[in-house]
Write a protein that holds these residues in place. Structure first.
Motif, short mmCIF file in Angstrom:
data_model
loop_
_atom_site.label_atom_id
_atom_site.label_comp_id
_atom_site.label_asym_id
_atom_site.label_seq_id
_atom_site.Cartn_x
_atom_site.Cartn_y
_atom_site.Cartn_z
N ASN A 166 0.81 -1.23 0.00
CA ASN A 166 0.00 0.00 0.00
C ASN A 166 0.84 1.28 0.00
OD1 ASN A 166 -2.17 -1.68 0.17
ND2 ASN A 166 -2.72 -1.15 2.26
N TYR A 178 1.34 0.65 -4.22
CA TYR A 178 0.05 1.24 -4.60
C TYR A 178 0.13 2.77 -4.61
CZ TYR A 178 -5.10 1.89 -4.27
OH TYR A 178 -6.41 2.24 -4.46
N SER A 179 0.78 3.31 -3.60
CA SER A 179 0.89 4.77 -3.53
C SER A 179 1.99 5.31 -4.44
CB SER A 179 1.16 5.22 -2.09
OG SER A 179 0.05 4.92 -1.25
N ALA A 180 2.73 4.43 -5.09
CA ALA A 180 3.78 4.81 -6.05
C ALA A 180 4.75 5.82 -5.45
CB ALA A 180 3.16 5.34 -7.34
N THR A 181 5.21 5.54 -4.24
CA THR A 181 6.18 6.43 -3.61
C THR A 181 7.59 6.06 -4.07
OG1 THR A 181 6.05 4.98 -1.67
CG2 THR A 181 4.79 7.02 -1.60
N ASN A 227 2.91 -1.47 -10.06
CA ASN A 227 3.76 -0.27 -10.00
C ASN A 227 5.23 -0.51 -9.69
OD1 ASN A 227 1.56 1.34 -10.48
ND2 ASN A 227 1.32 2.04 -8.38
N ARG A 282 -4.42 8.55 -4.34
CA ARG A 282 -3.77 9.81 -4.76
C ARG A 282 -3.67 9.95 -6.27
NH1 ARG A 282 2.46 8.96 -4.63
NH2 ARG A 282 2.60 11.20 -4.47
N GLN A 283 -3.63 8.80 -6.97
CA GLN A 283 -3.59 8.89 -8.43
C GLN A 283 -4.90 9.44 -8.98
OE1 GLN A 283 -2.50 6.28 -6.60
NE2 GLN A 283 -0.59 5.46 -7.42
N THR A 309 -2.90 12.72 0.03
CA THR A 309 -1.47 12.58 0.28
C THR A 309 -0.96 11.19 -0.04
OG1 THR A 309 -1.75 14.15 2.09
CG2 THR A 309 0.32 12.93 2.04
N VAL A 310 -1.71 10.19 0.38
CA VAL A 310 -1.23 8.81 0.22
C VAL A 310 -2.43 7.88 0.25
CG1 VAL A 310 -0.86 8.39 2.70
CG2 VAL A 310 0.60 7.21 1.03
N ASN A 311 -2.28 6.71 -0.38
CA ASN A 311 -3.39 5.76 -0.46
C ASN A 311 -3.51 4.97 0.84
OD1 ASN A 311 -3.24 6.69 -3.04
ND2 ASN A 311 -2.62 4.76 -3.98
N HIS A 317 -1.64 2.20 8.90
CA HIS A 317 -0.61 2.64 7.95
C HIS A 317 -0.29 4.13 8.06
CE1 HIS A 317 -0.22 -0.93 5.17
NE2 HIS A 317 -1.21 -1.29 5.96
#
Lengths: 314, 284
Positions: free
Chosen positions: A92, A96-99, A133, B111-112, B119-121, B127
């Motif tokens: 996640n 998923y958040s593509a950090t 991702n 966020r996409q 800010t964040v998923n 989390h």
């Protein structure tokens, strides 16, 4: 005489070079300063290493937060605890958040041999492949590792890099240029193509040399270091020039490179025979020395050579 | 940089009530949603977005954030979307696409889908606090390196969510790294999916737990926006201690038949209930 090197030295050296050059890198560890051999970098940049203690979930979550704050973040801890303990955070918070986090899966496979299955990571490629991702690499020597790190740092997004604690033969010279997606052909041979994953490329290399000198058999050897992205056309083109394929990995046969090649063969309707060497599906790897475990699963030089011999004789 | 609204009193309270009305309309249209938890957090969101957080909205509605918000209780996203609509960033009619195919408004923040505002998923519980700790550290590093004023990070967790161990790993870190610009707000509505938190897993003494982990802890009425911003403005965000605000709230707050009823964790209003809810929220 072959030269040997530690993948971690390649990794840490590259991280230090990139930081010297001005990239804003932070390395996160979970009490894994020795596991990651990060000491030299820590000496140069004490404020760029964050140790969260034995808390992998928090390490990964904080890595995502630091990346959201603009840093390029590397996590460096043992692969089994990264992909196992912090699985949902990896999924996640990073994938998923593509950090912009680069995860180093240290001591993957059965590097921890006698410490047994709590410490083995024979599922890391499989688990990471299940996430979106994320790009996935398994370099085979210290030279390639440095280049993979440089590539990963230049790419804005999640990356997993499978690393190890052993000395592996240096198979690439300074001219080598890692290219994401490209299967790396180490030996051009014929009839049989051996496709090997990271930590067992050295075993496959030994096998190929033995086969050539003892049996006059010259298989092709491919180092499949870029698992995602992967240029499927290029890999299929290599396979099509051969009759038989042997895949070798210190990983479960579930979701590893053998499975990747099997899917490729099926999708392209290629009729090559396929022999998959790795940890049997549905098993935890045997307990023992790494040498012993490799012998058991025929992913050592002798096992690979014997497999190719049998195929060549049929 | 300042908050662009700085609203207080009745004006701020109306923001929270408008957010609640939008939540009810949205969840009724979706025939789904986490209504109870959306409603309990409305005053906290109103206080943060309409008074506390420092940000600048550009002409194209992208935002430059000094302070940032993470919704750790990602299932409370209905409240967040309603807040974005109240800010004028989403149109009310887009709220009606909540949970539908191809919507920008899925059941947890992505966020996409809403780049720059989300800010964040989140969605998996436990989390937000670790991510917020990392972001707070980044903001401290930025200001230490000669950047602007240190930005603050606000993370809203559920109370049931604190049963996840990852929160306490992060809490240990937040104190160890002296993340005084980190503010965790616990939406203490005392209800989780299955039942009241004290019946499932007693969290008390919650304030002592945070204190023992090195936090500066404050209790606040989480359904009084004025009390929330006043408390936050009184915090010393340089004193080396992360902050925990235990925001005592009522799940389903603002609508009589939703308040404190466990079933409203995951219930949505039917046509008649919606009418009554909107009436109650208009009058109060």
């Amino acid at each position: 005489m072959r030269e040997y090197g530690d993948l971690r030295d390649g990794a840490v050296g590259a991280i230090e070079r990139l930081t010297d050059a001005g990239q804003d890198i932070i390395v996160m560890v979970a009490d894994s300063t020795s596991t990651s051999k990060i000491g030299a970098f820590m000496k140069s940049y004490p404020n760029r290493v964050v140790n969260v203690g034995i808390a992998e979930q928090n390490m990964v979550g904080m890595a995502a937060g630091l990346a959201l704050g603009g840093h390029t973040v590397f996590t460096a801890n043992a692969a089994p605890f990264l992909v196992g303990r912090a699985n949902e955070q990896v999924k996640n918070d990073i994938c998923y958040s593509a950090t912009n986090v680069k995860m180093l899966g240290l001591n993957a496979g059965v590097a921890y041999g006698p410490l047994a299955s709590t410490h083995h990571a024979i599922d890391d490629i499989s688990v990471m492949s299940g996430f979106g991702n994320v790009q996935i690499f398994a370099p085979c020597d210290a030279v390639e590792t440095g280049q993979v790190i440089e590539y990963a740092a230049s790419f804005d997004g999640p990356v997993y890099i499978r690393l190890d604690n052993a000395q592996f033969p240096i198979v690439h010279d300074a001219q080598y240029q890692f290219k994401a997606g490209r299967p790396d052909v180490l030996i051009e041979g014929k009839s049989v193509v051996v496709i090997a994953l990271g930590s067992v490329v050295g075993e496959a290399l030994d096998a190929c040399e033995a086969l050539k000198s003892e049996d006059g058999i010259e298989p092709t050897l491919v180092n499949l270091s870029s698992l995602r992205p992967l240029d499927h056309d290029a890999l299929a083109a290599i396979i099509e020039r051969h009759d038989a394929v042997v895949t070798v990995e210190e990983h479960s046969l579930h979701g590893g490179i053998g499975a990747t090649v099997a899917v490729l063969l099926a999708r392209r309707r290629l009729s090559n025979s396929l022999t998959m060497l790795g940890i049997s599906e549905g098993e935890f790897a045997h307990y023992g020395t790494r040498k012993g475990i490799r012998k058991h699963y025929q992913i050592d030089a002798a096992g690979i050579a014997q497999t190719v011999r049998t195929i060549s004789a049929s | 940089m300042e908050n662009p609204y700085k609203q207080t009193g009745q004006a701020l309270h109306r923001r929270a009530q408008e957010i609640r009305k939008k939540i009810c309309v949205m969840n009724a249209a979706a025939k789904s949603g986490h209504t109870g938890g959306d409603m309990s957090e409305a005053d906290i969101l109103a206080a943060l977005y309409f008074h506390v957080m420092r940000y600048e909205v550009k002409a194209d509605t992208t935002v430059q954030w000094l302070d940032q918000f993470i919704l750790s209780k990602g299932h409370g996203v209905g409240g967040l979307y309603a807040c974005f609509a109240e800010l004028g960033w989403l149109e009310d009619r887009e709220l009606l696409t909540y949970l539908k195919d191809d919507s920008r408004l899925p059941g947890h923040p992505v966020r996409q889908k809403l780049p720059n505002w989300v800010t964040v998923n989140t969605g998996g519980l436990g989390h937000g606090l670790p991510i917020a700790a990392g972001l707070a550290m980044a903001k401290q590093r930025h200001s230490a390196g000669g950047g602007d004023t240190t930005g603050r990070v606000f993370v809203l967790t559920g109370d049931g969510e604190l049963e996840e161990g990852s929160n306490w790993e992060a809490a240990m870190s937040a104190a160890h790294f002296e993340l005084s610009n980190l503010v965790v707000i616990v939406d203490r509505n005392r209800l989780q999916l299955a039942d009241f938190t004290h019946n499932i897993m007693d969290l008390e003494p919650l304030d002592d737990k945070f204190k023992a982990f090195g936090f500066e802890v404050h209790d606040v009425n989480g359904n009084e926006a004025d009390q929330i911003w006043k408390l936050i403005e009184s915090l010393d965000t340089q004193n080396g201690k992360p902050k925990a605000l235990i925001a005592n709230t009522i799940k389903g707050r603002g609508v009589s038949f939703m308040e404190n009823v466990p079933a409203w964790h995951h219930k949505f209003p039917d046509e008649d209930q919606l009418k009554q809810a909107l009436r109650e929220l208009e009058d109060a």
